[in-house]
Design a protein around this motif. Sequence first.
Motif, PDB file in Angstrom:
ATOM      1  N   ALA A 469       9.399  -3.325  36.388  1.00  0.00           N
ATOM      2  CA  ALA A 469       9.310  -2.001  37.002  1.00  0.00           C
ATOM      3  C   ALA A 469      10.708  -1.451  37.204  1.00  0.00           C
ATOM      4  CB  ALA A 469       8.569  -2.073  38.338  1.00  0.00           C
ATOM      5  N   GLY A 470      10.794  -0.174  37.243  1.00  0.00           N
ATOM      6  CA  GLY A 470      12.094   0.444  37.488  1.00  0.00           C
ATOM      7  C   GLY A 470      12.137   1.839  36.902  1.00  0.00           C
ATOM      8  N   ASP A 471      13.095   2.589  37.378  1.00  0.00           N
ATOM      9  CA  ASP A 471      13.285   3.954  36.893  1.00  0.00           C
ATOM     10  C   ASP A 471      14.686   4.036  36.307  1.00  0.00           C
ATOM     11  OD1 ASP A 471      13.008   6.565  36.304  1.00  0.00           O
ATOM     12  OD2 ASP A 471      13.267   7.300  38.357  1.00  0.00           O
ATOM     13  N   TYR A 472      14.746   4.106  34.994  1.00  0.00           N
ATOM     14  CA  TYR A 472      16.031   4.043  34.308  1.00  0.00           C
ATOM     15  C   TYR A 472      16.257   5.334  33.535  1.00  0.00           C
ATOM     16  CZ  TYR A 472      15.354  -0.916  35.300  1.00  0.00           C
ATOM     17  OH  TYR A 472      15.122  -2.106  35.934  1.00  0.00           O
ATOM     18  N   ASP A 473      17.537   5.562  33.335  1.00  0.00           N
ATOM     19  CA  ASP A 473      17.910   6.725  32.524  1.00  0.00           C
ATOM     20  C   ASP A 473      17.857   6.417  31.028  1.00  0.00           C
ATOM     21  OD1 ASP A 473      18.400   8.383  34.752  1.00  0.00           O
ATOM     22  OD2 ASP A 473      20.341   7.391  35.056  1.00  0.00           O
ATOM     23  N   GLY A 474      17.723   5.206  30.723  1.00  0.00           N
ATOM     24  CA  GLY A 474      17.613   4.855  29.316  1.00  0.00           C
ATOM     25  C   GLY A 474      17.471   3.353  29.134  1.00  0.00           C
ATOM     26  N   LEU A 475      17.034   2.951  27.966  1.00  0.00           N
ATOM     27  CA  LEU A 475      16.883   1.531  27.640  1.00  0.00           C
ATOM     28  C   LEU A 475      17.619   1.246  26.343  1.00  0.00           C
ATOM     29  CD1 LEU A 475      14.205   1.882  29.517  1.00  0.00           C
ATOM     30  CD2 LEU A 475      13.415  -0.099  28.243  1.00  0.00           C
ATOM     31  N   LEU A 476      18.238   0.103  26.323  1.00  0.00           N
ATOM     32  CA  LEU A 476      18.844  -0.395  25.092  1.00  0.00           C
ATOM     33  C   LEU A 476      18.164  -1.720  24.744  1.00  0.00           C
ATOM     34  CD1 LEU A 476      22.710   0.210  25.323  1.00  0.00           C
ATOM     35  CD2 LEU A 476      21.076   1.186  23.702  1.00  0.00           C
ATOM     36  N   THR A 487       7.470  -3.761  19.940  1.00  0.00           N
ATOM     37  CA  THR A 487       6.665  -3.797  21.167  1.00  0.00           C
ATOM     38  C   THR A 487       7.218  -2.831  22.209  1.00  0.00           C
ATOM     39  OG1 THR A 487       6.136  -6.096  20.728  1.00  0.00           O
ATOM     40  CG2 THR A 487       5.807  -5.317  22.964  1.00  0.00           C
ATOM     41  N   TRP A 488       8.501  -2.880  22.423  1.00  0.00           N
ATOM     42  CA  TRP A 488       9.107  -2.022  23.442  1.00  0.00           C
ATOM     43  C   TRP A 488       9.048  -0.555  23.014  1.00  0.00           C
ATOM     44  CZ3 TRP A 488      10.683  -3.819  28.111  1.00  0.00           C
ATOM     45  CH2 TRP A 488      10.794  -5.209  28.246  1.00  0.00           C
ATOM     46  N   ILE A 489       9.341  -0.305  21.764  1.00  0.00           N
ATOM     47  CA  ILE A 489       9.386   1.091  21.318  1.00  0.00           C
ATOM     48  C   ILE A 489       8.018   1.746  21.429  1.00  0.00           C
ATOM     49  CG2 ILE A 489       9.759   2.560  19.307  1.00  0.00           C
ATOM     50  CD1 ILE A 489      11.883   0.556  18.397  1.00  0.00           C
ATOM     51  N   GLU A 490       7.001   1.057  20.962  1.00  0.00           N
ATOM     52  CA  GLU A 490       5.676   1.683  20.926  1.00  0.00           C
ATOM     53  C   GLU A 490       5.085   1.823  22.324  1.00  0.00           C
ATOM     54  OE1 GLU A 490       3.313  -0.441  18.154  1.00  0.00           O
ATOM     55  OE2 GLU A 490       4.363   0.378  16.413  1.00  0.00           O
ATOM     56  N   GLN A 491       5.302   0.829  23.173  1.00  0.00           N
ATOM     57  CA  GLN A 491       4.765   0.954  24.532  1.00  0.00           C
ATOM     58  C   GLN A 491       5.458   2.071  25.301  1.00  0.00           C
ATOM     59  OE1 GLN A 491       2.301  -0.637  25.958  1.00  0.00           O
ATOM     60  NE2 GLN A 491       1.917  -2.501  24.791  1.00  0.00           N
ATOM     61  N   LEU A 492       6.780   2.094  25.206  1.00  0.00           N
ATOM     62  CA  LEU A 492       7.520   3.071  26.004  1.00  0.00           C
ATOM     63  C   LEU A 492       7.419   4.472  25.433  1.00  0.00           C
ATOM     64  CD1 LEU A 492      10.657   0.908  26.785  1.00  0.00           C
ATOM     65  CD2 LEU A 492       9.001   1.769  28.439  1.00  0.00           C
ATOM     66  N   SER A 493       7.438   4.587  24.121  1.00  0.00           N
ATOM     67  CA  SER A 493       7.343   5.934  23.550  1.00  0.00           C
ATOM     68  C   SER A 493       5.954   6.518  23.744  1.00  0.00           C
ATOM     69  CB  SER A 493       7.692   5.889  22.058  1.00  0.00           C
ATOM     70  OG  SER A 493       6.784   5.046  21.377  1.00  0.00           O
ATOM     71  N   PRO A 500      14.823   7.672  27.198  1.00  0.00           N
ATOM     72  CA  PRO A 500      15.550   7.490  25.937  1.00  0.00           C
ATOM     73  C   PRO A 500      15.643   6.008  25.586  1.00  0.00           C
ATOM     74  CG  PRO A 500      16.791   8.867  27.477  1.00  0.00           C
ATOM     75  CD  PRO A 500      15.696   8.237  28.251  1.00  0.00           C
ATOM     76  N   LEU A 501      15.491   5.729  24.314  1.00  0.00           N
ATOM     77  CA  LEU A 501      15.551   4.356  23.811  1.00  0.00           C
ATOM     78  C   LEU A 501      16.647   4.267  22.763  1.00  0.00           C
ATOM     79  CD1 LEU A 501      11.753   3.519  23.266  1.00  0.00           C
ATOM     80  CD2 LEU A 501      13.216   2.765  25.119  1.00  0.00           C
ATOM     81  N   GLY A 524      18.861   6.485  18.771  1.00  0.00           N
ATOM     82  CA  GLY A 524      19.830   5.997  17.785  1.00  0.00           C
ATOM     83  C   GLY A 524      19.800   4.491  17.727  1.00  0.00           C
ATOM     84  N   GLY A 525      20.485   3.959  16.722  1.00  0.00           N
ATOM     85  CA  GLY A 525      20.495   2.512  16.602  1.00  0.00           C
ATOM     86  C   GLY A 525      21.671   2.022  15.785  1.00  0.00           C
ATOM     87  N   VAL A 526      22.219   0.944  16.220  1.00  0.00           N
ATOM     88  CA  VAL A 526      23.291   0.268  15.499  1.00  0.00           C
ATOM     89  C   VAL A 526      22.705  -1.013  14.944  1.00  0.00           C
ATOM     90  CG1 VAL A 526      25.587  -0.756  15.649  1.00  0.00           C
ATOM     91  CG2 VAL A 526      25.002   1.235  17.050  1.00  0.00           C
TER      92      VAL A 526
END
Lengths: 583, 205
Positions: A469-476, A487-493, A500-501, A524-526
């Motif tokens: 749980a948490g309220d974030y301005d973004g995830l990396l 898993t993370w992208i599809e659940q969060l998007s 922002p991811l 974006g992604g590196v």
Amino acid sequence: MAYLICPECGAHNPLEEEQCRICQASLVGVEAVDEPPSPEEPLEDQNPFEAEEHDLSDLLQGLKLDDDFEIDPQGLPEIHLDDGAGEGEQDRTPEWLDAVRKRAQEEEDSVGDLIRRVESAQESVASEGKGQHNDFESWLQKLRDEARDKAAGSAPKPEPPGEPPGEPPAGLPGEPSAETPETPEPVEPVSEPEPEPAADEPGDSDWLTRIRKAHGIIDPEDGPNAASRSLLDWLVALEDNPPEEEEEGGLSDETQQIATGFEKLPMDITRQIRVALEPKLTPQALTLSREEREQADLLSTLIADEKVARPIAQRSYRVGVQWINLLFLLILVAGIGLALFSGGTASLAQPQPSAGGTALVNWVAGLPADASLLLVFDYQPAYASEMAQVAAPILTGLAERGVEIEVASSAASGPLLADALLAGIGDGLAYTDRGYYPMASYGAYGLATGLATGETAPGLPEPTLGLLAGDYDGLLILSDSFEGAQTWIEQLSARSPETPLGILATSQAAPLLQPYFDSGQVVGGVSGYSDAVALAGERGNSAEVLPRWRAYQVGGLILVAALLLGAVFTPAPRTSPRKRGGR
Amino acid sequence: MKKILFGAITLMVGLVVLAGFFFQDPFGPALTLIYQWGLVLVAVGGLIGLGTLAAFHIRNIIQQKKGWISSAVLLAAFLFSLIAGFVLTPQNAFYRDLILNVQVPVETSLLAILAATLLYASLQLIRTRGWTPLSIAFMASAVFSMLFNLGLIQTASGTLGEQVLMFFRRLPLVGARGVLIGMALGGLVMGLRFLLSTDHPGGER
């Protein structure tokens, strides 16, 4: 030699005895019985029957022939041992009859063999003429009369009034009373077809037949053999399972009558009957369900497979192939070693940053100073070196921005890897560890939906760290595989599209993660050494990553060369199978 | 009866979770409870697996089966890591270096072996199948992907060569999208099969 037969227990007693030596019953009035001739004597001399009974020869011949189990259907006359039965006793079922019925139900063809013999003999006699048949019947009738007279003269219990002579006496041990008639059990008829009863046969006088007909046990169409069959069935039951009353000396009158008649038969006949009545061992039918059969088959297959002798294959390598492998290994190690430790900043080619990498760098640069960011570590220790180079430009930018960082791991080694990675960024990047979440989907779903902070069911403890749980301005998301990042992208998007991811991934995960950037699901992604070197070059601190990049290129080139050379010089496949057993 | 009971439980839980995805407010507490239980079950499953593995190797050592020395080394390493983790905690620098300096080289070596194995398997494909369209396409895609990934081929911006290079670089993405769609459809079908008890992951029939 003559002797006395006890009417109670059937034991043989000398003529001078007045009481039975076994059961002490009175022998007064009991007629003496002659001992049957011994088997050693000629059959003609020991035949106890009169001249009118000489038609037994056919029966004896038929039984003898049946020793070879080659039954001649035109063989022997019918053995028709009937006895009288009282009209008033038709409601009662004798105990021995129950035993016969029980055995006939338990064993499908318990006496079928003997009955077949008898029926074969009957058909034979029927074909030879009526007069001979009547002679045989007269012998049987004599046997019955003799046994009936003895039983009537020595029976301790008087027959009930009105009961015709020859009928079975009432009050048999264990016999159901007339007031409470026992429901008769149906007797399965022998599968052999019954011949039609002749008009002159005394089938109607058979008390067994009448009783059974009255009880509805047998079909009247069964014919006169039903009574003889019942008698034979009873003999079988006696042979295999003698009743307790008999063992205790409490023989019933019917039993005594039939036993007396049986003992009067010639020894040869009794011997053959005993042989025919030998209990045959029949295997019990084993019923298995389908699942049990499958398991049994599987078990037998496994056992058979384990017992199969397998030759131990000895792998043999050709000398030439071994040298080629060794040469390839030496070239690979030498090339990578030279590229790593030769020093300098030269490389085969300087890569350009990808669009995703540039977008992620710009997104980090635009974060506010008080932003909070969650780093998700989802890679294995084997990729730690590559991920360190990939994440370095972005983490350095975060450290410069002073962003608050929290760390969650969906890989077991995630906390250790996060500690090692963040400790190498600048003077050490401060962070808060949220722990390890064994199921990435749980962590992503809890973070996206905020369920972990919601109310739980009343009376249950509050969830702590169960869901992220948490309220974030973004995830990396730092991932070494497509599935982990997916898993993370599809659940969060899906549940929290406003968050922002960003993706930091290895080279192998980059191609499958690229569509998420193209679709706008991630900012974006590196990915891989190529982006890492390019971004490090833009920042001007590529001295550390360049030797690795060079070694990466050299190793890749050696693999490409080996692949091409191996494909060109590989031996052609065999077009036709080699013949067995020859060259 | 057992099959029906398990199927009913699976169906009920699956429907509640699915409903919670669309109606979060009414099903939120139930979802939280289910997730908590799920995590507990996962933890218990991990402990059971750990115990089973330890028991297997302990039996190997006691009965001195083949390879029992490897079992002894494994158990010793396991106990050492477990005790050190309890005593030092994972935040300790010594413990972190102790684990990572063993785990990273070992797993990296496995990746190197995997690379060599894939190379050998590629050559085996040519050897067994010969030069067929499938094998040629496989070899060409492997070689060009590695070359593009190495950054050896570069073109000037805005030229035709850049367009051609971008086409070949995007070519794997086309296949990747196909793979993604296939995986999504497969996951959907498998989820429905589990939900409707058509499949039994536990092996119960």
